[in-house]
Design a protein around this motif. Structure first.
Motif, PDB file in Angstrom:
ATOM      1  N   ARG A  16       0.841  -1.200   0.000  1.00 54.03           N
ATOM      2  CA  ARG A  16       0.000   0.000   0.000  1.00 54.03           C
ATOM      3  C   ARG A  16       0.875   1.249   0.000  1.00 54.03           C
ATOM      4  O   ARG A  16       2.083   1.174   0.219  1.00 54.03           O
ATOM      5  CB  ARG A  16      -0.934  -0.006   1.205  1.00 54.03           C
ATOM      6  CG  ARG A  16      -0.237   0.179   2.550  1.00 54.03           C
ATOM      7  CD  ARG A  16      -1.130  -0.113   3.722  1.00 54.03           C
ATOM      8  NE  ARG A  16      -1.306  -1.548   3.911  1.00 54.03           N
ATOM      9  CZ  ARG A  16      -1.971  -2.074   4.924  1.00 54.03           C
ATOM     10  NH1 ARG A  16      -2.560  -1.290   5.800  1.00 54.03           N
ATOM     11  NH2 ARG A  16      -2.082  -3.379   5.049  1.00 54.03           N
ATOM     12  N   ASP A  17       0.251   2.387  -0.228  1.00 59.32           N
ATOM     13  CA  ASP A  17       0.974   3.657  -0.225  1.00 59.32           C
ATOM     14  C   ASP A  17       1.101   4.171   1.209  1.00 59.32           C
ATOM     15  O   ASP A  17       0.287   4.964   1.691  1.00 59.32           O
ATOM     16  CB  ASP A  17       0.254   4.683  -1.101  1.00 59.32           C
ATOM     17  CG  ASP A  17       0.384   4.387  -2.580  1.00 59.32           C
ATOM     18  OD1 ASP A  17       1.375   3.741  -2.962  1.00 59.32           O
ATOM     19  OD2 ASP A  17      -0.499   4.783  -3.348  1.00 59.32           O
ATOM     20  N   LEU A  18       2.115   3.698   1.895  1.00 57.37           N
ATOM     21  CA  LEU A  18       2.334   4.070   3.279  1.00 57.37           C
ATOM     22  C   LEU A  18       3.824   3.943   3.594  1.00 57.37           C
ATOM     23  O   LEU A  18       4.431   2.903   3.332  1.00 57.37           O
ATOM     24  CB  LEU A  18       1.531   3.156   4.215  1.00 57.37           C
ATOM     25  CG  LEU A  18       1.689   3.403   5.710  1.00 57.37           C
ATOM     26  CD1 LEU A  18       1.122   4.767   6.103  1.00 57.37           C
ATOM     27  CD2 LEU A  18       1.003   2.288   6.518  1.00 57.37           C
ATOM     28  N   VAL A  19       4.397   5.017   4.133  1.00 60.66           N
ATOM     29  CA  VAL A  19       5.785   4.997   4.576  1.00 60.66           C
ATOM     30  C   VAL A  19       5.808   5.263   6.080  1.00 60.66           C
ATOM     31  O   VAL A  19       4.969   6.001   6.611  1.00 60.66           O
ATOM     32  CB  VAL A  19       6.658   6.024   3.830  1.00 60.66           C
ATOM     33  CG1 VAL A  19       6.849   5.609   2.385  1.00 60.66           C
ATOM     34  CG2 VAL A  19       6.041   7.417   3.898  1.00 60.66           C
ATOM     35  N   LEU A  20       6.775   4.642   6.751  1.00 61.81           N
ATOM     36  CA  LEU A  20       6.811   4.719   8.201  1.00 61.81           C
ATOM     37  C   LEU A  20       8.230   4.917   8.719  1.00 61.81           C
ATOM     38  O   LEU A  20       9.205   4.539   8.060  1.00 61.81           O
ATOM     39  CB  LEU A  20       6.245   3.442   8.835  1.00 61.81           C
ATOM     40  CG  LEU A  20       4.873   2.940   8.423  1.00 61.81           C
ATOM     41  CD1 LEU A  20       5.009   1.865   7.342  1.00 61.81           C
ATOM     42  CD2 LEU A  20       4.126   2.375   9.621  1.00 61.81           C
ATOM     43  N   ALA A  21       8.310   5.477   9.915  1.00 64.20           N
ATOM     44  CA  ALA A  21       9.525   5.478  10.709  1.00 64.20           C
ATOM     45  C   ALA A  21       9.181   4.803  12.023  1.00 64.20           C
ATOM     46  O   ALA A  21       8.295   5.263  12.746  1.00 64.20           O
ATOM     47  CB  ALA A  21      10.020   6.898  10.951  1.00 64.20           C
ATOM     48  N   LEU A  22       9.839   3.696  12.323  1.00 69.33           N
ATOM     49  CA  LEU A  22       9.577   2.916  13.532  1.00 69.33           C
ATOM     50  C   LEU A  22      10.781   3.074  14.457  1.00 69.33           C
ATOM     51  O   LEU A  22      11.815   2.449  14.250  1.00 69.33           O
ATOM     52  CB  LEU A  22       9.366   1.440  13.172  1.00 69.33           C
ATOM     53  CG  LEU A  22       8.307   1.164  12.099  1.00 69.33           C
ATOM     54  CD1 LEU A  22       8.356  -0.302  11.664  1.00 69.33           C
ATOM     55  CD2 LEU A  22       6.920   1.517  12.618  1.00 69.33           C
ATOM     56  N   LYS A  23      10.638   3.918  15.455  1.00 66.29           N
ATOM     57  CA  LYS A  23      11.780   4.328  16.278  1.00 66.29           C
ATOM     58  C   LYS A  23      11.771   3.679  17.652  1.00 66.29           C
ATOM     59  O   LYS A  23      10.761   3.736  18.363  1.00 66.29           O
ATOM     60  CB  LYS A  23      11.771   5.851  16.447  1.00 66.29           C
ATOM     61  CG  LYS A  23      12.966   6.415  17.194  1.00 66.29           C
ATOM     62  CD  LYS A  23      12.790   7.874  17.524  1.00 66.29           C
ATOM     63  CE  LYS A  23      11.990   8.086  18.785  1.00 66.29           C
ATOM     64  NZ  LYS A  23      12.772   7.734  20.007  1.00 66.29           N
ATOM     65  N   SER A  24      12.898   3.097  18.048  1.00 68.32           N
ATOM     66  CA  SER A  24      13.050   2.678  19.434  1.00 68.32           C
ATOM     67  C   SER A  24      13.067   3.908  20.326  1.00 68.32           C
ATOM     68  O   SER A  24      13.455   5.002  19.901  1.00 68.32           O
ATOM     69  CB  SER A  24      14.351   1.893  19.615  1.00 68.32           C
ATOM     70  OG  SER A  24      14.295   0.670  18.922  1.00 68.32           O
ATOM     71  N   GLY A  25      12.682   3.718  21.586  1.00 67.18           N
ATOM     72  CA  GLY A  25      12.479   4.853  22.471  1.00 67.18           C
ATOM     73  C   GLY A  25      13.639   5.810  22.580  1.00 67.18           C
ATOM     74  O   GLY A  25      13.470   7.028  22.495  1.00 67.18           O
ATOM     75  N   ASN A  26      14.864   5.320  22.754  1.00 70.01           N
ATOM     76  CA  ASN A  26      16.000   6.187  23.043  1.00 70.01           C
ATOM     77  C   ASN A  26      16.729   6.686  21.801  1.00 70.01           C
ATOM     78  O   ASN A  26      17.730   7.394  21.933  1.00 70.01           O
ATOM     79  CB  ASN A  26      16.991   5.461  23.957  1.00 70.01           C
ATOM     80  CG  ASN A  26      16.568   5.505  25.409  1.00 70.01           C
ATOM     81  OD1 ASN A  26      16.261   6.572  25.939  1.00 70.01           O
ATOM     82  ND2 ASN A  26      16.535   4.356  26.063  1.00 70.01           N
ATOM     83  N   PHE A  27      16.270   6.344  20.600  1.00 69.35           N
ATOM     84  CA  PHE A  27      17.002   6.706  19.390  1.00 69.35           C
ATOM     85  C   PHE A  27      16.631   8.100  18.882  1.00 69.35           C
ATOM     86  O   PHE A  27      15.560   8.627  19.157  1.00 69.35           O
ATOM     87  CB  PHE A  27      16.739   5.679  18.286  1.00 69.35           C
ATOM     88  CG  PHE A  27      17.536   4.414  18.440  1.00 69.35           C
ATOM     89  CD1 PHE A  27      18.153   4.103  19.636  1.00 69.35           C
ATOM     90  CD2 PHE A  27      17.669   3.538  17.388  1.00 69.35           C
ATOM     91  CE1 PHE A  27      18.889   2.944  19.790  1.00 69.35           C
ATOM     92  CE2 PHE A  27      18.401   2.362  17.527  1.00 69.35           C
ATOM     93  CZ  PHE A  27      19.013   2.070  18.719  1.00 69.35           C
ATOM     94  N   GLY A  28      17.541   8.656  18.072  1.00 68.12           N
ATOM     95  CA  GLY A  28      17.306   9.945  17.461  1.00 68.12           C
ATOM     96  C   GLY A  28      17.693  11.102  18.363  1.00 68.12           C
ATOM     97  O   GLY A  28      17.939  10.934  19.558  1.00 68.12           O
ATOM     98  N   ASP A  29      17.732  12.311  17.779  1.00 68.84           N
ATOM     99  CA  ASP A  29      17.989  13.507  18.570  1.00 68.84           C
ATOM    100  C   ASP A  29      16.668  14.220  18.844  1.00 68.84           C
ATOM    101  O   ASP A  29      15.600  13.711  18.523  1.00 68.84           O
ATOM    102  CB  ASP A  29      18.981  14.429  17.856  1.00 68.84           C
ATOM    103  CG  ASP A  29      18.489  14.888  16.484  1.00 68.84           C
ATOM    104  OD1 ASP A  29      17.271  14.748  16.193  1.00 68.84           O
ATOM    105  OD2 ASP A  29      19.304  15.389  15.702  1.00 68.84           O
ATOM    106  N   ALA A  30      16.749  15.392  19.456  1.00 68.44           N
ATOM    107  CA  ALA A  30      15.531  16.091  19.872  1.00 68.44           C
ATOM    108  C   ALA A  30      14.657  16.479  18.692  1.00 68.44           C
ATOM    109  O   ALA A  30      13.439  16.628  18.837  1.00 68.44           O
ATOM    110  CB  ALA A  30      15.893  17.323  20.699  1.00 68.44           C
ATOM    111  N   ASP A  31      15.236  16.637  17.512  1.00 68.43           N
ATOM    112  CA  ASP A  31      14.478  17.050  16.320  1.00 68.43           C
ATOM    113  C   ASP A  31      14.052  15.867  15.460  1.00 68.43           C
ATOM    114  O   ASP A  31      13.697  16.051  14.294  1.00 68.43           O
ATOM    115  CB  ASP A  31      15.333  18.009  15.469  1.00 68.43           C
ATOM    116  CG  ASP A  31      15.587  19.332  16.171  1.00 68.43           C
ATOM    117  OD1 ASP A  31      14.657  19.832  16.831  1.00 68.43           O
ATOM    118  OD2 ASP A  31      16.717  19.841  16.065  1.00 68.43           O
ATOM    119  N   PHE A  32      14.072  14.672  16.019  1.00 66.90           N
ATOM    120  CA  PHE A  32      13.832  13.481  15.210  1.00 66.90           C
ATOM    121  C   PHE A  32      12.496  13.531  14.472  1.00 66.90           C
ATOM    122  O   PHE A  32      12.412  13.153  13.298  1.00 66.90           O
ATOM    123  CB  PHE A  32      13.881  12.219  16.064  1.00 66.90           C
ATOM    124  CG  PHE A  32      13.521  10.970  15.288  1.00 66.90           C
ATOM    125  CD1 PHE A  32      14.457  10.333  14.514  1.00 66.90           C
ATOM    126  CD2 PHE A  32      12.216  10.468  15.305  1.00 66.90           C
ATOM    127  CE1 PHE A  32      14.130   9.202  13.777  1.00 66.90           C
ATOM    128  CE2 PHE A  32      11.876   9.342  14.571  1.00 66.90           C
ATOM    129  CZ  PHE A  32      12.837   8.704  13.807  1.00 66.90           C
TER     130      PHE A  32
END
Length: 417
Positions: A389-405
């Motif tokens: 289907r036409d769907l894109v996702l970002a599946l993030k673990s809790g502690n990952f990424g910076d404040a602007d993720f």
């Protein structure tokens, strides 16, 4: 298929798939054990399970089902992926699943390496550090489902496995793959077949990967997979998986269910200048809101809305004490799964989720069977596209990424750099 991978949650599985894809492998991530064979051009299959917080016997059963399917696809090496913070109770599930996979594969040894220095997770003298702080002092000791109160992975794994636990120290790892391989052999000969291996640099992970070239089963975080594709692919076989990523435009939404320090910081940053709706455990348990109301808020918001239940640890513990830990977790997961269904049915094409349990609930709720790996949004977090289907996702673990993720993820999912 050359490499068969089993992940104990969805965000960690997408992290592993991302790592393998960056190293040139053709990777498909599956939601649960598929009922049909994979495409013959897939180099690595990642079976994403939602088994991290299940009773150990259920986690073992699901993992063995995934293993049998991966063996049927022709895999020659297997990888059991768990979180960089080794999320598990004293009883499991990392140890019981590792034991079961070793037995099913007839493996006489395996390694344990949850390190990934690029994301601040390092393993030294058998102790796991998060951004230079012992795991047991990093905030993970307050995790609502898998509180990590001991940073000594040798000792924590020792509680869970029926095997004796060995160790390869950083001083040996610095000497390179041959020294690591020899040290692993010495540990096995000494009757310690489950071996914790230190890593404090990404270069260490590549050397570990070289050292385990002939090992049937590898366990760890996705970082240790850095060195595995080079063992399985010729340089000419490697591809640029993200080169054809175009993303999708259209409505977007963010769902955050993690109580981690980083997710709470991301929520605070995003909510300061964007529409946000807090959904507390009490609201869900007392029926004071519904997925329909949450979705309606998102559709009517002036901008991309954030729907979150990322409370501080004290608030989470109070709700658990009042309603029961498993009950609260289950109800929140069901709430966000239904919210995601409402959002996608209403036209959302970009969806960002934060938290392993939340992301798993959303993926299952949307009945996504396979995901194509796109570009990396942050270390350990790829963009993914549903194959059906036409769907894109970002599946993030809790502690990952910076404040602007959240802002970054929305841009990447939309096809922007």
């Amino acid at each position: 298929m050359k490499l068969g991978c089993i992940g104990d949650d969805f965000t960690g599985s997408s992290d592993l798939a991302n790592m393998l894809a960056k190293e040139g492998m053709r990777v498909t991530q599956f939601t649960g054990t598929p009922s049909e064979d994979a495409s013959p051009d897939v180099d690595a299959g990642v079976v994403a399970l939602k088994s991290r917080t299940l009773p150990a016997e259920d986690a073992v059963r699901l993992s063995l089902e995934a293993l049998e399917w991966l063996k049927a696809q022709g895999c020659t090496q297997f990888f059991f992926k768990y979180c960089y913070t080794f999320d598990s109770t004293r009883e499991g599930n990392v140890g019981p699943v590792t034991d079961a996979l070793m037995e099913a594969l007839g493996a006489d040894r395996t390694i344990v390496c949850p390190a990934f220095p690029a994301t601040g997770r390092s393993l030294y003298q058998g102790h796991l550090f998060v951004n230079g702080v012992l795991l047991s002092e990093s905030g993970m000791e307050n995790h609502p489902l898998t509180p990590m109160t001991d940073a000594d992975i040798r000792r924590w794994m020792g509680h869970q496995t029926k095997h004796a636990v060995g160790h390869v120290a950083a001083t040996t790892v610095f000497e390179g793959a041959d020294a690591i391989r020899a040290a692993i052999g010495e540990e096995v000969a000494a009757g310690r077949p489950v071996i914790v291996v230190d890593a404090i640099r990404d270069a260490d992970l590549r050397e570990i990967g070289r050292a385990v070239k002939d090992m049937t089963l590898i366990t760890g975080g996705s970082g240790v997979s850095l060195g595995i594709p080079a063992n399985l692919l010729d340089k000419s076989d490697r591809i640029d998986v993200a080169a054809d990523w175009s993303g999708l435009e259209g409505p977007a939404a963010i769902i955050a269910g993690s109580a981690s320090k980083m997710t709470r910081a991301q929520v605070e940053r995003y909510a300061a200048s964007n529409p946000a709706m807090e959904i507390t455990a009490e609201m869900v348990m007392e029926g004071e809101t519904s997925p329909e109301e949450a979705a309606r808020f998102a559709f009517e918001a002036d901008g991309t809305a954030l729907l979150y239940s990322s409370a501080d640890p004290g608030t989470v513990k109070a709700a658990q004490a009042r309603y029961g830990r498993e009950t609260v977790a289950g109800r929140l997961e069901d709430f966000f799964a239904e919210t995601a269904r409402q959002l996608v049915a209403g036209g959302v094409t970009r969806l960002v989720t934060a938290g392993g349990e939340t992301s798993g609930a959303v993926v299952e709720g949307l009945d996504l069977s396979a995901l194509r790996i796109g570009p990396e949004i942050a270390p350990g977090v790829p963009a993914v596209k549903a194959e059906d289907r036409d769907l894109v996702l970002a599946l993030k673990s809790g502690n990952f990424g910076d404040a602007d993720f959240f802002e970054t993820a929305l841009r990447v999912l939309g096809g922007k750099p």
